[in-house]
Design a protein around this motif. Structure first.
Motif, PDB file in Angstrom:
ATOM      1  N   ALA A  23     -25.869  14.027   9.423  1.00  0.00           N
ATOM      2  CA  ALA A  23     -27.001  13.577  10.232  1.00  0.00           C
ATOM      3  C   ALA A  23     -26.879  12.093  10.564  1.00  0.00           C
ATOM      4  O   ALA A  23     -27.113  11.672  11.708  1.00  0.00           O
ATOM      5  N   SER A  24     -26.507  11.288   9.588  1.00  0.00           N
ATOM      6  CA  SER A  24     -26.376   9.841   9.801  1.00  0.00           C
ATOM      7  C   SER A  24     -25.274   9.531  10.802  1.00  0.00           C
ATOM      8  O   SER A  24     -25.447   8.690  11.693  1.00  0.00           O
ATOM      9  N   ARG A  25     -24.147  10.210  10.672  1.00  0.00           N
ATOM     10  CA  ARG A  25     -23.032   9.961  11.585  1.00  0.00           C
ATOM     11  C   ARG A  25     -23.371  10.426  12.996  1.00  0.00           C
ATOM     12  O   ARG A  25     -23.035   9.759  13.982  1.00  0.00           O
ATOM     13  N   PHE A  26     -24.052  11.569  13.117  1.00  0.00           N
ATOM     14  CA  PHE A  26     -24.459  12.043  14.438  1.00  0.00           C
ATOM     15  C   PHE A  26     -25.375  11.027  15.118  1.00  0.00           C
ATOM     16  O   PHE A  26     -25.244  10.757  16.309  1.00  0.00           O
ATOM     17  N   ALA A  27     -26.329  10.492  14.350  1.00  0.00           N
ATOM     18  CA  ALA A  27     -27.247   9.499  14.915  1.00  0.00           C
ATOM     19  C   ALA A  27     -26.482   8.259  15.365  1.00  0.00           C
ATOM     20  O   ALA A  27     -26.748   7.700  16.446  1.00  0.00           O
ATOM     21  N   THR A  28     -25.532   7.818  14.571  1.00  0.00           N
ATOM     22  CA  THR A  28     -24.717   6.657  14.921  1.00  0.00           C
ATOM     23  C   THR A  28     -23.928   6.901  16.204  1.00  0.00           C
ATOM     24  O   THR A  28     -23.717   5.987  17.005  1.00  0.00           O
ATOM     25  N   GLU A  29     -23.528   8.164  16.410  1.00  0.00           N
ATOM     26  CA  GLU A  29     -22.749   8.514  17.601  1.00  0.00           C
ATOM     27  C   GLU A  29     -23.627   8.803  18.810  1.00  0.00           C
ATOM     28  O   GLU A  29     -23.133   9.236  19.855  1.00  0.00           O
ATOM     29  N   GLY A  30     -24.953   8.604  18.684  1.00  0.00           N
ATOM     30  CA  GLY A  30     -25.837   8.672  19.844  1.00  0.00           C
ATOM     31  C   GLY A  30     -26.670   9.930  19.990  1.00  0.00           C
ATOM     32  O   GLY A  30     -27.409  10.071  20.968  1.00  0.00           O
TER      33      GLY A  30
END
Length: 249
Positions: A23-30
């Motif tokens: 979830a954190s990485r997805f958010a970072t990727e936009g």
């Protein structure tokens, strides 16, 4: 721009470990991220950790009414769902002679029933070309003492991903599985505690991995970003191992 800029993603079981990292990485990727968890306190903490724009929906994936509420919320707020990560799962140790009906039912309800109905109920929101990612496990390919029920659920999840890839190919919806090896998460620590040997468990797992260490949740999250993004546009039905070579070498 991130690799998932403008996409809407769901991560079930997103309050800790691999789910939280994804979830954190997805958010970072936009991406706009919806994440689920059974405990409100943990869910609220995860939403705060992932950051602004994240939506937490308290949900038990084995409860179909909860899933109906989840997807109604996503439909109302976003209208579509580009990426589904069916991650919610549990793992409890039980040797053959110790397996109870309650252990069996609980593990299959969350790990298999939850995966089936998460993806089924997401279908009306998935546009052509969407990505579905199912979390399987290296346990699906190995025989680990005390893990027979859990391993069976993960073998089922891997086959569900393969079958759905065939069923949904006509719409360009890609379905893939990620099979992590031993990953440094609260789940691994919990298994060690239940076996009354947490440090020994971690050490024994690391000793059989060719890279000589446990994996990190962020390393699984990187694989999920690849499968969620257009970088994997010709990849479906695959099983991506993130295991330090455990079942490869």
């Amino acid at each position: 721009m991130g690799q998932l800029e403008g996409k809407v993603a769901l991560v079930t079981g997103g309050t800790t470990g691999i789910g939280l990292a994804v979830a954190s990485r997805f958010a970072t990727e936009g991406a706009t991220v919806y994440l689920t968890g059974r405990r409100k306190t943990a869910l609220d903490a995860a939403v705060e950790a992932v950051g602004a724009g994240t939506v937490g929906v308290q949900s038990d994936v084995s409860n179909l009414d909860d899933l109906d509420h989840l997807f109604a919320t996503i439909k109302e707020r976003s209208g579509r769902l580009d990426v589904v990560v069916a991650n919610a799962g549990i793992a409890d140790l039980a040797r053959l002679g110790e397996i109870t009906e309650e252990h069996y039912d609980r593990t299959f309800d969350i790990n298999v029933k939850g995966t089936v109905f998460t993806v089924q109920k997401a279908l009306p929101l998935l546009p052509d070309g969407a990505s579905v990612i199912v979390l399987a496990s290296t346990n699906a390919s190995m025989g680990i003492e005390g893990m027979s029920v859990y391993s069976a659920t993960k073998a089922a999840d891997r086959n569900l991903a393969r079958t759905w890839a065939a069923e949904l190919a006509g719409r360009g919806i890609r379905v893939n599985a990620i099979s992590p090896g031993p990953i440094e998460t609260p789940g691994i620590r919990g298994l060690g505690a239940s076996a009354q040997g947490e440090p020994q468990l971690a050490d024994s797992l690391a000793a059989v991995i060719p890279l000589g260490r446990l994996g990190h949740a962020d390393e699984v999250a990187a694989a999920a970003v690849f499968l969620a993004s257009e970088e994997s546009s010709f990849t479906t039905g695959a099983e991506l191992f993130v295991d330090g070579g455990l079942v490869q070498v």
